[in-house]
Design a protein around this motif. Structure first.
Motif, PDB file in Angstrom:
ATOM      1  N   ASN A  70      19.473 -16.752  38.681  1.00  0.00           N
ATOM      2  CA  ASN A  70      20.502 -17.764  38.428  1.00  0.00           C
ATOM      3  C   ASN A  70      21.036 -17.600  37.010  1.00  0.00           C
ATOM      4  OD1 ASN A  70      20.307 -19.173  40.980  1.00  0.00           O
ATOM      5  ND2 ASN A  70      18.323 -19.887  40.268  1.00  0.00           N
ATOM      6  N   ILE A  71      21.454 -16.380  36.686  1.00  0.00           N
ATOM      7  CA  ILE A  71      21.874 -16.075  35.315  1.00  0.00           C
ATOM      8  C   ILE A  71      23.039 -16.949  34.850  1.00  0.00           C
ATOM      9  CG2 ILE A  71      23.401 -14.184  36.037  1.00  0.00           C
ATOM     10  CD1 ILE A  71      22.613 -12.788  33.391  1.00  0.00           C
ATOM     11  N   ALA A  72      23.941 -17.303  35.758  1.00  0.00           N
ATOM     12  CA  ALA A  72      25.093 -18.117  35.371  1.00  0.00           C
ATOM     13  C   ALA A  72      24.698 -19.565  35.099  1.00  0.00           C
ATOM     14  CB  ALA A  72      26.173 -18.057  36.444  1.00  0.00           C
ATOM     15  N   GLU A  73      23.715 -20.068  35.862  1.00  0.00           N
ATOM     16  CA  GLU A  73      23.346 -21.480  35.750  1.00  0.00           C
ATOM     17  C   GLU A  73      22.109 -21.727  34.897  1.00  0.00           C
ATOM     18  OE1 GLU A  73      23.242 -19.868  38.820  1.00  0.00           O
ATOM     19  OE2 GLU A  73      25.298 -20.282  39.467  1.00  0.00           O
TER      20      GLU A  73
ATOM     21  N   PRO B 252      17.113 -17.471  31.131  1.00  0.00           N
ATOM     22  CA  PRO B 252      15.980 -17.785  30.252  1.00  0.00           C
ATOM     23  C   PRO B 252      16.424 -18.079  28.818  1.00  0.00           C
ATOM     24  CG  PRO B 252      15.448 -15.915  31.645  1.00  0.00           C
ATOM     25  CD  PRO B 252      16.902 -16.227  31.863  1.00  0.00           C
ATOM     26  N   LEU B 253      17.475 -17.384  28.367  1.00  0.00           N
ATOM     27  CA  LEU B 253      18.010 -17.587  27.022  1.00  0.00           C
ATOM     28  C   LEU B 253      19.516 -17.428  27.103  1.00  0.00           C
ATOM     29  CD1 LEU B 253      16.789 -17.933  24.052  1.00  0.00           C
ATOM     30  CD2 LEU B 253      17.390 -15.522  23.762  1.00  0.00           C
ATOM     31  N   ALA B 254      20.253 -18.317  26.433  1.00  0.00           N
ATOM     32  CA  ALA B 254      21.721 -18.243  26.441  1.00  0.00           C
ATOM     33  C   ALA B 254      22.181 -16.876  25.956  1.00  0.00           C
ATOM     34  CB  ALA B 254      22.301 -19.343  25.560  1.00  0.00           C
ATOM     35  N   GLY B 255      23.121 -16.274  26.707  1.00  0.00           N
ATOM     36  CA  GLY B 255      23.673 -14.997  26.281  1.00  0.00           C
ATOM     37  C   GLY B 255      23.218 -13.809  27.107  1.00  0.00           C
ATOM     38  N   GLY B 256      22.304 -14.014  28.039  1.00  0.00           N
ATOM     39  CA  GLY B 256      21.833 -12.894  28.857  1.00  0.00           C
ATOM     40  C   GLY B 256      20.466 -12.403  28.430  1.00  0.00           C
ATOM     41  N   CYS B 257      20.180 -11.136  28.728  1.00  0.00           N
ATOM     42  CA  CYS B 257      18.871 -10.569  28.428  1.00  0.00           C
ATOM     43  C   CYS B 257      18.829 -10.077  26.981  1.00  0.00           C
ATOM     44  CB  CYS B 257      18.572  -9.412  29.371  1.00  0.00           C
ATOM     45  SG  CYS B 257      17.023  -8.566  28.975  1.00  0.00           S
ATOM     46  N   PRO B 258      17.981 -10.663  26.138  1.00  0.00           N
ATOM     47  CA  PRO B 258      17.941 -10.241  24.734  1.00  0.00           C
ATOM     48  C   PRO B 258      17.471  -8.805  24.541  1.00  0.00           C
ATOM     49  CG  PRO B 258      16.151 -11.775  25.195  1.00  0.00           C
ATOM     50  CD  PRO B 258      17.037 -11.746  26.410  1.00  0.00           C
ATOM     51  N   LEU B 259      16.679  -8.317  25.455  1.00  0.00           N
ATOM     52  CA  LEU B 259      16.234  -6.926  25.347  1.00  0.00           C
ATOM     53  C   LEU B 259      17.404  -5.982  25.601  1.00  0.00           C
ATOM     54  CD1 LEU B 259      14.155  -4.776  24.945  1.00  0.00           C
ATOM     55  CD2 LEU B 259      13.236  -5.264  27.219  1.00  0.00           C
ATOM     56  N   LEU B 260      18.143  -6.227  26.670  1.00  0.00           N
ATOM     57  CA  LEU B 260      19.321  -5.422  26.988  1.00  0.00           C
ATOM     58  C   LEU B 260      20.358  -5.539  25.873  1.00  0.00           C
ATOM     59  CD1 LEU B 260      21.055  -3.754  29.001  1.00  0.00           C
ATOM     60  CD2 LEU B 260      21.794  -5.929  29.986  1.00  0.00           C
TER      61      LEU B 260
ATOM     62  N   TYR C  45      30.546 -10.948  34.598  1.00  0.00           N
ATOM     63  CA  TYR C  45      31.406 -11.723  35.486  1.00  0.00           C
ATOM     64  C   TYR C  45      31.086 -13.214  35.500  1.00  0.00           C
ATOM     65  CZ  TYR C  45      33.140  -7.308  37.343  1.00  0.00           C
ATOM     66  OH  TYR C  45      33.719  -6.069  37.483  1.00  0.00           O
ATOM     67  N   GLY C  46      29.987 -13.596  34.842  1.00  0.00           N
ATOM     68  CA  GLY C  46      29.608 -15.005  34.821  1.00  0.00           C
ATOM     69  C   GLY C  46      29.215 -15.530  36.192  1.00  0.00           C
ATOM     70  N   LYS C  47      28.654 -14.627  37.022  1.00  0.00           N
ATOM     71  CA  LYS C  47      28.281 -14.999  38.384  1.00  0.00           C
ATOM     72  C   LYS C  47      26.879 -14.482  38.683  1.00  0.00           C
ATOM     73  CE  LYS C  47      33.010 -14.780  40.136  1.00  0.00           C
ATOM     74  NZ  LYS C  47      33.920 -14.057  41.043  1.00  0.00           N
ATOM     75  N   SER C  48      26.105 -15.301  39.374  1.00  0.00           N
ATOM     76  CA  SER C  48      24.747 -14.914  39.735  1.00  0.00           C
ATOM     77  C   SER C  48      24.690 -14.003  40.949  1.00  0.00           C
ATOM     78  CB  SER C  48      23.896 -16.162  39.997  1.00  0.00           C
ATOM     79  OG  SER C  48      23.775 -16.934  38.823  1.00  0.00           O
ATOM     80  N   GLN C  49      25.811 -13.827  41.644  1.00  0.00           N
ATOM     81  CA  GLN C  49      25.799 -13.068  42.896  1.00  0.00           C
ATOM     82  C   GLN C  49      25.365 -11.619  42.692  1.00  0.00           C
ATOM     83  OE1 GLN C  49      30.202 -13.426  43.385  1.00  0.00           O
ATOM     84  NE2 GLN C  49      30.054 -11.341  44.175  1.00  0.00           N
ATOM     85  N   TYR C  50      25.621 -11.048  41.505  1.00  0.00           N
ATOM     86  CA  TYR C  50      25.263  -9.643  41.291  1.00  0.00           C
ATOM     87  C   TYR C  50      23.750  -9.464  41.193  1.00  0.00           C
ATOM     88  CZ  TYR C  50      30.229  -9.081  40.705  1.00  0.00           C
ATOM     89  OH  TYR C  50      31.577  -9.081  40.940  1.00  0.00           O
TER      90      TYR C  50
END
Length: 197
Positions: free
Chosen positions: A92-95, A98-106, A174-179
């Motif tokens: 549920n990356i869009a909603e 774990p941390l705002a902004g995506g994966c900090p490692l990536l 894309y701001g979507k969890s579908q991916y």
């Protein structure tokens, strides 16, 4: 906890989210001042420079991820369930990332690969830990008979991570969890055909 330590922890937490969203090179100390409400002197009372703040913020961000992975792992009973659970933390990356902004490692790996060798080394160390974690789950599955005995745990861990991080990047782009959910759908097929007995 002392007021000084509270302030220091607040700076780290807010900076971790800032660096995760804007990157280390894209974040100025004026941005840190704005999100913390502190003057430059108030920040430098706790950190000698931006690098020290970045290192501490990255460690904070990785610990946030580590806790999420460990919680996902602990809530499942089967080894297959545990593997899927840790690879679902961005479902549920869009909603609910774990941390705002995506994966900090990536994000850190991409942001610092040619610009900040010391921070890049910290990202490599965190990736080594993550790969070791996945490899240990795969090894447990082989020993329990749930996973095939002929899999190469290092190769499978790298493959799963590459696909996982790619789906996180697309979800963030894309701001979507579908991916991420599409990745998870393919993960089930991959595990059933290549890993699970």
């Amino acid at each position: 906890m002392s007021k000084g330590l509270d302030t220091r922890n607040m700076i780290i937490k807010k900076s971790a989210e800032l660096f995760n969203r804007k990157g280390y090179t894209g974040s100025a100390m004026s941005d840190v001042m704005q999100i913390t409400g502190l003057e430059k002197g108030g920040i430098y009372r706790h950190f000698k420079n931006k690098d020290e703040l970045a290192f501490e913020s990255f460690e904070f961000a990785i610990n946030v991820l580590r806790k999420r992975y460990q919680a996902a792992y602990a809530q499942e009973k089967t080894i297959t369930g545990k593997l899927i659970a840790v690879l679902s933390v961005y479902a549920n990356i869009a909603e609910d990332p774990p941390l705002a902004g995506g994966c900090p490692l990536l994000n850190t790996a991409i942001d610092t690969d040619d610009t900040h060798p010391m921070l890049s080394q910290k990202a490599q160390k965190a990736m080594d830990e993550w790969l070791g974690f996945l490899e240990s789950i795969l090894q447990q599955g082989m020993e329990s008979g749930d996973f095939r005995k002929d899999i190469d745990v290092s190769e499978v861990a790298v493959f799963l991570t590459s696909a996982f991080e790619g789906s996180v990047m697309m979800g963030k782009l894309y701001g979507k969890s579908q991916y991420v959910k599409m990745y998870l759908n393919q993960l089930y097929h991959y595990l059933n055909s290549c890993v699970v007995n």
